[in-house]
Enzyme design. Sequence first.
Site, short mmCIF file in Angstrom:
data_model
loop_
_atom_site.label_atom_id
_atom_site.label_comp_id
_atom_site.label_asym_id
_atom_site.label_seq_id
_atom_site.Cartn_x
_atom_site.Cartn_y
_atom_site.Cartn_z
NE ARG A 1 52.70 14.94 -4.57
CZ ARG A 1 51.43 14.49 -5.05
NH1 ARG A 1 51.21 13.27 -5.85
NH2 ARG A 1 50.30 15.20 -4.69
NE ARG B 1 56.96 16.06 -12.47
CZ ARG B 1 56.98 15.83 -11.04
NH1 ARG B 1 58.21 16.12 -10.29
NH2 ARG B 1 55.77 15.62 -10.27
NE ARG C 1 49.82 6.85 -17.05
CZ ARG C 1 50.29 7.96 -16.57
NH1 ARG C 1 50.81 8.90 -17.40
NH2 ARG C 1 50.34 8.62 -15.37
CG HIS D 1 52.86 12.99 -19.75
ND1 HIS D 1 52.97 14.24 -20.01
CD2 HIS D 1 52.59 12.76 -18.39
CE1 HIS D 1 53.25 14.94 -18.81
NE2 HIS D 1 52.65 14.05 -17.70
CG HIS E 1 50.08 20.44 -14.34
ND1 HIS E 1 49.50 19.71 -15.13
CD2 HIS E 1 51.03 19.53 -13.88
CE1 HIS E 1 49.86 18.47 -15.35
NE2 HIS E 1 51.07 18.35 -14.41
#
Length: 700
Positions: free
Chosen positions: A413, A383, A573, A601, A443
């Site tokens: 996505r 991203r 999380r 994250h 990823h």
Amino acid sequence: MLLQQTPVITNSKYISRDLSWMKFNYRVLDQAKKSNRTIFERLKFLAITSSNLDEFFMIRVGSLYNYIDYGKERVDYSGLREIPFRKTLLSEVQSFCKDQVTYYGKELKPLFSENGFVIAGIEDLFEEEKEKVISYFKKLVFPMLTPMVYDNYHSFPILMNKILIFGVITRNKESASDQRKLSFVQIPQNLPRFFEIERDEKIIFIPIEEIIRWQIHKLFRNVDILSVNLFRITRNGDFSLEESDDMEAQFIDEIKRKLKTRRTARVVRVEVEPKYSQWMMKLLTERWEIDESNIFVNDNLIDYTSLWQIINHKRFKDKLPTLPAPVKPISFGKEVDEDLFEYLKFHDVLLHHPYNNVRPVIDLIERAAEDPDVLSIKITIYRLAKESRITNALLKAAENGKHVSVLFEVKARFDEENNIKEAQRLQKAGCFVIYGVSNYKTHTKLMMIVRKEDNEKVTRYVHMSSGNYNEETAKFYTDLGLLTTNEVYAHDINEFFNVITGHSVHSEYKYLITAPGNMRKKLIELINQEAENAKNGLPSGIVIKINSLQDNETIDALYLASQAGVSIKLIVRGMCCLKPGVEGVSENIFVKSIVGNFLEHSRIYYFHNAGDSKVYGGSADMMVRSFERRIESLFLIADPLLKQQTISILDYSLRDNVNSYVLLNDGTYVNQATEGEEPFNVHEEFYNVTKEIVLKAKLF
């Protein structure tokens, strides 16, 4: 809010992924309920719960309907089959949405006026303000509206996903028959949700739907308007790309074609205002093959994501808390300011975002683009930020004649269209662009810069991270990144790039654990080693910080390690399918979740290893998709200081008692008890970490 417990759910070894996710959204909603936050912060978290739900319906509920619609069998981790699970899940979502709507209406909305704004109806306006609204409607709104009738002569129109729609029921004045007709008016996405009027020291926000409702008779002349019903639909957005050996251009076309199906995919949710027309809803539910469990009534404001217009309004800029300035990384020395390339030849650097700025990574790639001694840049992209400095640097590098290889994951996505556009820009500039790898999602987050030094030696500068190459999200996502010229890392990553971009079979890596391949196996081996050490009377312990825990094979390994006496502490999380504290199964497992100002994250895996601890960072969660359907990597943190710094991150995360929720074995979460302790907020304390604190950190 307790999960609906049935004997099947209670007796299951695992917690349902989707029911656990709903509990995560409750934790986000809990942030909106904290009275010590400003109203704008609280609205921000409410808006986040709404966007979370949109994605949940498009992907998770959409995926469930893929099974139901095509007659496929599915047994959820809860033990329920697809039909009873649908009922249980949608009942949980209904409860959540009622809580969400009630809290907004009763607790948040009454605070608007004292904070300088109100969301008003037409009836709340003065006459001169109504004139402004009418002028706005005539000049801008009215020309954009298109009523679409549905009857025996007109087919059912395509209603768009996630936009506000009016269902208007009319009848001819002159007709002797009582025949009703249904028309749809979709509110254009490019209109602001609120029309703004300044009144003294306040801003009046008038919802666009109230303006249109007030003037809707101008779209339906010479007929009786029987009913005007506002609603919003959510469509299934879950699709998986089939493996294809076609050329890259065809592959991109396939992505674009799949994206278009989202516009006409099956409806999985209808949000609607109260007192809607039963006649209209019967027609819609029959057409879309849904029932009352898919219908969500909201008597306040449909779609809380529109609140961002208020939250980000320039008038209230100073009402949102400003983030502290990033601090210098623990592993930075004075000489780093002079030449980062030179500094990295002798020192590894660990960056803990957002407490440490992402600028060193951006600066490194921007400098590499201009440096005549840099020969090539390789990077994986998942991203990007809008107006990305990373993209601009890669374009500049290509213009300067450097070899630039970009593995661009176009299947990220909801970022697919932006990623395709950015990838094509890079390709046109001369970059070697690979659009993903077969049916795997790339990823992993890796970058390698190859540079020729003065002595003709080549140095490889490597960056590995848990976070995306996105300078905007790096301001509020907690992530871990490693910068190094260590040849072991460089060799491993060079080999990994060859595997994922070419036709090379992966060999054993020294510092990397990768997926697909052996990541699950390696992690289970590390877990099992802790179990063996415990059985043999050696020190043992596991601490893992991840976003999600869903893979049942690794969960089973953790259960067995717990039974062997290993102390296991998990910081998860989001959703967690492991049941902690079950007698004879997971008594030694503690699970907590941290939800607060920053989105957690980073992924960190710690194994005690009888005193010679092994610590990994990286991009992978403990999920089936991470192990089997994604290209992922975890990197060993070898440098002693950086390893100790990572241990201190885990230590601080376990100590947090402000943003923390503890998971119980029935799937519910409770606020972590402070037991008289001073508040310890990791989202503040990490700005105060020193080398001395790091060196004292201990987990067991």
